[in-house]
Every structure is written in structure tokens, then in C-alpha cells.
Design an enzyme around this catalytic site. Structure first.
Site, PDB file in Angstrom:
ATOM      1  CE  LYS A 294      -2.187  -1.006   3.888  1.00  0.00           C
ATOM      2  NZ  LYS A 294      -1.670  -2.308   4.325  1.00  0.00           N
TER       3      LYS A 294
ATOM      4  NE  ARG B 192      -3.848  -1.558  10.126  1.00  0.00           N
ATOM      5  CZ  ARG B 192      -2.758  -1.002   9.610  1.00  0.00           C
ATOM      6  NH1 ARG B 192      -2.718   0.309   9.421  1.00  0.00           N
ATOM      7  NH2 ARG B 192      -1.732  -1.740   9.273  1.00  0.00           N
TER       8      ARG B 192
ATOM      9  NE  ARG C 187       7.667  -3.238   5.688  1.00  0.00           N
ATOM     10  CZ  ARG C 187       6.349  -2.958   5.690  1.00  0.00           C
ATOM     11  NH1 ARG C 187       5.760  -2.496   4.605  1.00  0.00           N
ATOM     12  NH2 ARG C 187       5.631  -3.168   6.773  1.00  0.00           N
TER      13      ARG C 187
ATOM     14  NE  ARG D 116       6.752  -0.968  10.042  1.00  0.00           N
ATOM     15  CZ  ARG D 116       5.613  -0.964   9.353  1.00  0.00           C
ATOM     16  NH1 ARG D 116       5.558  -0.409   8.160  1.00  0.00           N
ATOM     17  NH2 ARG D 116       4.523  -1.511   9.871  1.00  0.00           N
TER      18      ARG D 116
ATOM     19  NE  ARG E  22       2.444  -5.398  11.140  1.00  0.00           N
ATOM     20  CZ  ARG E  22       3.486  -5.205  10.322  1.00  0.00           C
ATOM     21  NH1 ARG E  22       4.646  -5.780  10.590  1.00  0.00           N
ATOM     22  NH2 ARG E  22       3.364  -4.444   9.285  1.00  0.00           N
TER      23      ARG E  22
HETATM   24  P1  AMP Z   1       1.252   0.102   8.962  1.00  0.00           P
HETATM   25  O1  AMP Z   1       2.437   0.968   8.756  1.00  0.00           O
HETATM   26  O2  AMP Z   1       0.043   0.566   8.214  1.00  0.00           O
HETATM   27  O3  AMP Z   1       1.546  -1.359   8.721  1.00  0.00           O
HETATM   28  O4  AMP Z   1       0.846   0.265  10.496  1.00  0.00           O
HETATM   29  C1  AMP Z   1       1.728  -0.137  11.522  1.00  0.00           C
HETATM   30  C2  AMP Z   1       1.008  -0.186  12.856  1.00  0.00           C
HETATM   31  O5  AMP Z   1       0.492   1.099  13.184  1.00  0.00           O
HETATM   32  C3  AMP Z   1      -0.154  -1.137  12.937  1.00  0.00           C
HETATM   33  O6  AMP Z   1       0.215  -2.454  13.153  1.00  0.00           O
HETATM   34  C4  AMP Z   1      -0.936  -0.519  14.103  1.00  0.00           C
HETATM   35  O7  AMP Z   1      -0.320  -0.841  15.324  1.00  0.00           O
HETATM   36  C5  AMP Z   1      -0.741   0.961  13.889  1.00  0.00           C
HETATM   37  N1  AMP Z   1      -1.816   1.491  13.051  1.00  0.00           N
HETATM   38  C6  AMP Z   1      -1.697   2.045  11.823  1.00  0.00           C
HETATM   39  N2  AMP Z   1      -2.886   2.416  11.345  1.00  0.00           N
HETATM   40  C7  AMP Z   1      -3.791   2.076  12.273  1.00  0.00           C
HETATM   41  C8  AMP Z   1      -5.193   2.170  12.361  1.00  0.00           C
HETATM   42  N3  AMP Z   1      -5.923   2.693  11.357  1.00  0.00           N
HETATM   43  N4  AMP Z   1      -5.810   1.727  13.486  1.00  0.00           N
HETATM   44  C9  AMP Z   1      -5.108   1.223  14.500  1.00  0.00           C
HETATM   45  N5  AMP Z   1      -3.789   1.068  14.460  1.00  0.00           N
HETATM   46  C10 AMP Z   1      -3.122   1.487  13.379  1.00  0.00           C
END
Ligand code: AMP
Length: 368
Positions: free
Chosen positions: A192, A267, A306, A312, A324
Site C-alpha cells: 500500500k 482498519r 523488509r 521496524r 498483525r
Molecule cells: P502500517 O504501517 O500501516 O503497517 O501500520 C503499523 C502499525 O500502526 C499497525 O500495526 C498498528 O499498530 C498501527 N496502526 C496504523 N494504522 C492504524 C489504524 N488505522 N488503526 C489502529 N492502528 C493502526
């Protein structure tokens, strides 16, 4: 909404309303001229539609002519002088009724008065379909007014924007296009973020990645960062209330954006509902959810890879990654139905090269 050249217009006066107005005007004019045969003179180009409909609605006998006011460089006089092209009728002792599509500043009207002043008419009357009362500066009399319009750019029904739009049945006004908002969806590692970065420039949309915003806050040790860190490190979702408020702030910070690519948001169903309500308040909506579909094994592989370079914590070990996915399956995956019910779900095959996937996404984005 319609687009003419580079601008967007929305319907402002419907064809039906225009017709009613003209029918009424024609009757009023007839009442006042029933004992003679008036000469209606339409001012080209704008008045051709109005004149045609007006004359058809006129219940009595009449004559019709069209003229054009054209600028020419005067030989003796300085500056531009208007002349009348096309009037061949002898107008001596006649009742001439000018048909204008619109009167705004009154400059054209003044020229018409000047031109007809020494033509020894019986009387000169002016009928205009539209009248911009806020901009009209001249004291000259206007006999018949169809509709009053505010100081807005109007197009359609004979009126043009850069030559276009005269053939439209309704009258339109200039409008700012509504935002285009797209949810870029998919499980962790679907690509994404990578795709959003490529697409945001192509479509001049603002990319909001909630994950990136959280990471930025963690790096800068803000309150929000401290709060989010414990959840993120384990691969859990951050609580809705926190995430929703943060998202709203990000949107407000970019109030002039043409639209957004939401990456990693919503989400949960609660987030999706909050987003819908928030956008509705702004007179906007989600145009579509575009989902990258990738098998889980490939995702784990991508994330571990990654993790070698991203730094991360949540990309580092398989347990966190699996968690996740669990979060995704339990709370996020249902959003497919949420948007599908609204006819807004677009699934894309997320396996392939970055370029191939961008191309597939572009095909959907172009439609939204
Ligand atoms: P991402 O970079 O999108 O993979 O997000 C990494 C982490 O950020 C996720 O595993 C959540 O812990 C947190 N996070 C990101 N977006 C959301 C969301 N919309 N709702 C809740 N947690 C989020």
C-alpha cells in the site's frame, strides 16, 4: 457536474425553469404590444437559444432579426468602438425589442442604446433572460427581466466558457470539484505504502499513512507516539479513538488538498463509520476502496525481508507479523463488505512487479 476545458460546472437553473420563465415573459411582452407587430432583435452569439424559445412562446405576430456587436478599431476615434452587424430591416417607427441572454455590467446594453438612439424608432425595449443585479452599473432601463442571478460565472443555454457550453439545456455555474478520496486497502505487506507514493503525484492527492504518522510520533517521542508504541511494537491495533482523532487532524492540516489516499485507515468498522461521517460533514465521500490482494505466505516473506532494512520492530519476527495478520483478519478484513455494500470495493491482484501493480491500480483510479 460537468467539465468544460479545465473547469467544472454544476447545474444552477434547470431547463424546465428556463422554459417557464420564458413563457411568462413572452406573454407579458405580448400583452403590451398586441396591437402591433414588434421586431425582436437577438444579440448574438449568446442569445440564440433564448431568442429561439422566446419567439416560439410569443403568442402574436412578430418579426425576428439577429445582430452582432463587433469591435473595430475606429479610424478617427481612439480606442475600440462597437458597431452593429446584420441589421438590414428598416426600423423607422417600429417597436424594437432587444433579446439579450444576460445583462451584467450593462456595457453592451449601453452600446445598444447608443446605436439605436438615432434610428427614429417608435420605441426600444429590452428583454433579458438573466440579470446580474449586483454588477449592473448603468442606470439604463430594462423592460423585461426573466431571472435575477447573483455575481457568479454562468454558462449553458447559449452562454459560453471559452466558446464551450452553449449547447447545454440547463444553465450552470462554476464550481470547485469535490474531493476524490480513496482507501488503499490490503493486509500488512501488500504494498500500500509503495503504491500510494507513486499514485499520489499522478493524481495530485495527499497520501496519509496512519502507520507513518504513528512512527513519526514515536521517533519524535510525542505523547501520541508514547501511547501508540506499546500497541504497535506488539503488532496490535492502536485504539480507535486515538487513531480517529489523529486521522482527522491530518486531514484538517491539509484542508486545501484535492483529495486523499488513505493508507492503513480505516482498519476497523468504527474507523470506517467515523471516516464516512467526517467526510460527509465536509461535503465529500469515499469514492472507492481499492484493495491489493496478496496471499499470506508471500506477505510474510515480504515483511521479513523488509524487516532487514526497515528497522521496524513489528517487521522483525514472525510472531509479531502473524499477530498483525490476526488483527487484520479479525478487525479489518470485514471492511471489504462494508465498502462492497456501498458498491465501492475494487479488488486488485497485488502479486507482480511494482510497475505492473501500479498499472492495475491506475486503471481503477482513473474511474474514481
Ligand atoms: P502500517 O504501517 O500501516 O503497517 O501500520 C503499523 C502499525 O500502526 C499497525 O500495526 C498498528 O499498530 C498501527 N496502526 C496504523 N494504522 C492504524 C489504524 N488505522 N488503526 C489502529 N492502528 C493502526
Amino acid at each position: 457536474m460537468i467539465k468544460l476545458r479545465d473547469k467544472y460546472f454544476e447545474s444552477y437553473i434547470r431547463a424546465e425553469k428556463i422554459k417557464q420563465t420564458i413563457d411568462q415573459m413572452a406573454k407579458i411582452v405580448y400583452k403590451e404590444c398586441a396591437d402591433e407587430i414588434p421586431l425582436f432583435v437577438g444579440i448574438l452569439n449568446g442569445s440564440f437559444m433564448f431568442a429561439a424559445d422566446f419567439i416560439r412562446a410569443y403568442p402574436g405576430q412578430c418579426e425576428v432579426s439577429f445582430v452582432k456587436l463587433s469591435s473595430y478599431q475606429g479610424v478617427q476615434s481612439k480606442g475600440k468602438v462597437k458597431q452593429l452587424v446584420g441589421l438590414t430591416e428598416d426600423v423607422t417607427n417600429r417597436t424594437v425589442i432587444i433579446l439579450e441572454d444576460i445583462i451584467d455590467t450593462g456595457t453592451t446594453l449601453e452600446e445598444i442604446y447608443t446605436i439605436f438612439r438615432n434610428k427614429k424608432l417608435k420605441q426600444l425595449k429590452i428583454a433579458t433572460l438573466l440579470y446580474k443585479h449586483d454588477v449592473y452599473k448603468k442606470g439604463l432601463h430594462i423592460d423585461y427581466i426573466g431571472l435575477h442571478v447573483p455575481d457568479k460565472f454562468v454558462v449553458g443555454y447559449g452562454l459560453d466558457y471559452v466558446g464551450l457550453g452553449r449547447n447545454l439545456n440547463d444553465i450552470y455555474t462554476l464550481t470547485i470539484p469535490t474531493m476524490t478520496n480513496i482507501v488503499l486497502f490490503g493486509p500488512p505487506g501488500a504494498g500500500k505504502g509503495t503504491q500510494a507514493e507513486l499514485l499520489k503525484d499522478k493524481y495530485t492527492l495527499k497520501h496519509i499513512s496512519t502507520g507513518d504518522v504513528f512512527r513519526y510520533n514515536i521517533k519524535n517521542e510525542t505523547e501520541l507516539g508514547k501511547l501508540a508504541k506499546s500497541y504497535m511494537d506488539k503488532g496490535d491495533l492502536v485504539p480507535d479513538e486515538v487513531t480517529i482523532n489523529m486521522l482527522k487532524q491530518e486531514v484538517e492540516r491539509n484542508a486545501d488538498a484535492k483529495g486523499f489516499i488513505f493508507d492503513g485507515f480505516p482498519r476497523t468498522e468504527e474507523q470506517a463509520i467515523a471516516l464516512d461521517n467526517f467526510l460527509t460533514e465536509k461535503g465529500a465521500t469515499i469514492n472507492g476502496m481499492v484493495a491489493l490482494e496478496v496471499p499470506e505466505d508471500l506477505l510474510v516473506e515480504r515483511l521479513l525481508k523488509r524487516g532487514e532494512t526497515s528497522g521496524r520492530p513489528d517487521d522483525q519476527d514472525e510472531d509479531k507479523i502473524r499477530n498483525r495478520f490476526n488483527e487484520y483478519q479479525n478487525k479489518t478484513a470485514i471492511l471489504k463488505d462494508y465498502y462492497a455494500k456501498q458498491g465501492k470495493y475494487y479488488g486488485i491482484n497485488g502479486v507482480g512487479t511494482i510497475e505492473e501493480i501500479t498499472e492495475r491500480l491506475t486503471k481503477v483510479f482513473d474511474k474514481l
